[in-house]
Design an enzyme around this catalytic site. Structure first.
Site, PDB file in Angstrom:
ATOM      1  N   CYS A   1      -2.733   0.933   3.702  1.00 18.23           N
ATOM      2  CA  CYS A   1      -2.127   1.396   2.418  1.00 18.23           C
ATOM      3  C   CYS A   1      -2.849   0.505   1.432  1.00 18.23           C
ATOM      4  CB  CYS A   1      -0.788   1.807   2.332  1.00 18.23           C
ATOM      5  SG  CYS A   1       0.021   2.533   3.652  1.00 18.23           S
TER       6      CYS A   1
ATOM      7  N   HIS B   1       4.122   1.227  -5.397  1.00 24.08           N
ATOM      8  CA  HIS B   1       3.758   1.682  -4.059  1.00 24.08           C
ATOM      9  C   HIS B   1       4.461   3.330  -3.791  1.00 24.08           C
ATOM     10  CE1 HIS B   1       1.583   1.860  -0.452  1.00 24.08           C
ATOM     11  NE2 HIS B   1       2.730   1.638   0.226  1.00 24.08           N
TER      12      HIS B   1
ATOM     13  N   HIS C   1       0.700  10.683  -0.278  1.00 24.05           N
ATOM     14  CA  HIS C   1       0.271   9.449   0.089  1.00 24.05           C
ATOM     15  C   HIS C   1      -0.953   9.268   0.644  1.00 24.05           C
ATOM     16  CE1 HIS C   1      -0.105   5.104   1.027  1.00 24.05           C
ATOM     17  NE2 HIS C   1       0.754   4.978   2.071  1.00 24.05           N
TER      18      HIS C   1
END
Length: 397
Positions: free
Chosen positions: A161, A290, A324
């Site tokens: 990520c 995040h 995401h």
């Protein structure tokens, strides 16, 4: 570090194709998340799916790279005059001085998955999926390097990520070392079975739209995106463009899918970004968190933010709009941070209703407007691979 000019930037995701559509979605609270209809047997979850990819074939000269991820990359390049900005940079510096650093976590693995479901009687890939260039981790990087005619370094970063946030950091180092004069940085990741069912096997996927930092959050919603920026050195040029002021990287290596319980890696990366930019945390108006809506990640990040930043800082996760987007998340959320600098919009936490008790006053449910001079973007990947970026409005740098 010397501030770097961001002379062009763009993003395409489920919440919008290009900066204007994305900003409109952020402003109006229009989420791009929809019930999952991807694949032969769709997983019961919500996803951020980019419309029209099935019909967006690549130009004939790039047919060897035909796959969903590369289609998304090509679609993303078409927005906000980004391709022309790259052409202009190539004219200024020459093809051999233009580099590319791309973040991705799956590249074109979706095409490889499809090939295995359509094996011939002899156990071979079907004819239309025997393109060697597609079945490699560097597929999208190689495609973009050719499409952009970037004759300098071409690198693919795959750190889960944090991939495309780290692309900014690596691009900054290429400029600092004099290896290149302009660097296209960004990230592209698309939906595929490996991602959806892989995250589901870790019990991380939510059956509802994700709710970052909510006390009753139940997991992530996966999305897809393509986001890019063009980095150049600061000089005597005219024109007001945002700046990359600093970056911070860390690797806490605590666990494959869980951050260090004290948030050690996250704090290290945030502090390094602030130090590199010569900024105090009090000077940051907006932090794009995040915030994946997974249980431990949100709790630990919220605690770190509460300790490091004043109550006046506005912090939020925008994954309720986009999902995401994994390897593209760092670049996508960098673009959202740049939009915040431009517009003064500081998004809230879409879909969330009651904040986790771990959250300090910095984490906000509702969006707000104000003067945003400095914005931070956090990206924390599997294995404790962390990257934080710090941006400034032109007049603030």
């Amino acid at each position: 570090m010397q501030p770097l000019r961001i002379t062009a930037f763009t993003a395409t995701c489920a919440a919008g194709a290009g900066r204007a559509e994305l900003l409109d979605a952020l402003t109006t609270g229009r989420s791009g998340l929809k019930p999952n209809d991807f694949g032969r047997e769709p997983l019961p979850t919500w996803v951020g799916r980019v419309a029209g990819l099935e019909d967006a074939r690549l130009p004939a000269e790039f047919s060897a790279y035909e796959c969903r991820n590369n289609r998304l990359a090509w679609l993303g390049l078409q927005r906000d005059g980004f391709l022309q900005a790259v052409v202009d940079a190539r004219r200024r510096y020459g093809t051999q001085r233009l580099a590319l650093v791309l973040g991705t976590s799956t590249s074109s693995i979706g095409a490889t998955e499809e090939a295995y479901t359509r094996l011939t009687a002899a156990g071979e890939f079907p004819e239309d999926l025997r393109c060697q260039a597609v079945h490699t981790p560097h597929s999208t990087g190689e495609f973009l390097q050719r499409a952009l005619q970037a004759g300098n370094v071409g690198v693919t970063v795959a750190t889960a990520c944090s991939s495309s946030a780290k692309a900014f950091a690596q691009g900054a180092r290429l400029l600092d070392l004099g290896i290149a004069d302009a660097v296209v940085v960004g990230g592209v990741d698309s939906l595929c079975g490996s991602v959806l069912f892989g995250f589901n096997s870790l019990a991380l996927v939510s059956p509802e739209p994700c709710r970052p930092f909510d006390a009753a959050r139940s997991g992530i919603s996966i999305g897809e995106a393509a986001a890019f920026a063009l980095l150049e050195r600061s000089g005597s040029e005219t024109g007001r463009v945002p700046r990359l002021l600093g970056y911070g990287e860390s690797s806490d290596a605590h666990h494959m899918s869980t951050p260090h319980p004290s948030g050690r890696g996250a704090r290290l990366a945030m502090n390094e970004a602030l130090n590199r930019a010569a900024l105090d945390a009090r000077e940051v108006q907006y932090v794009n968190l995040h915030g994946t809506a997974s249980l431990k990640n949100d709790e630990i990040e919220a605690e770190a933010i509460a300790e490091m930043f004043p109550a006046s800082t506005h912090a939020s996760s925008t994954k309720g709009w986009t999902g995401h987007t994994l390897g593209a998340a760092g670049a996508l959320e960098a673009v959202i941070s740049l939009l915040s600098l431009e517009s003064g919009l500081m998004p809230g936490n879409l879909n969330s209703r009651q904040l986790d008790p771990a959250c300090g006053p910095q984490v906000r449910l509702a969006s707000a407007r104000g003067t945003v001079r400095h914005a931070m973007s956090n990206s924390f990947g599997f294995g404790g691979s962390n990257c934080v970026l710090l941006f400034a409005r032109a007049e603030a740098s």
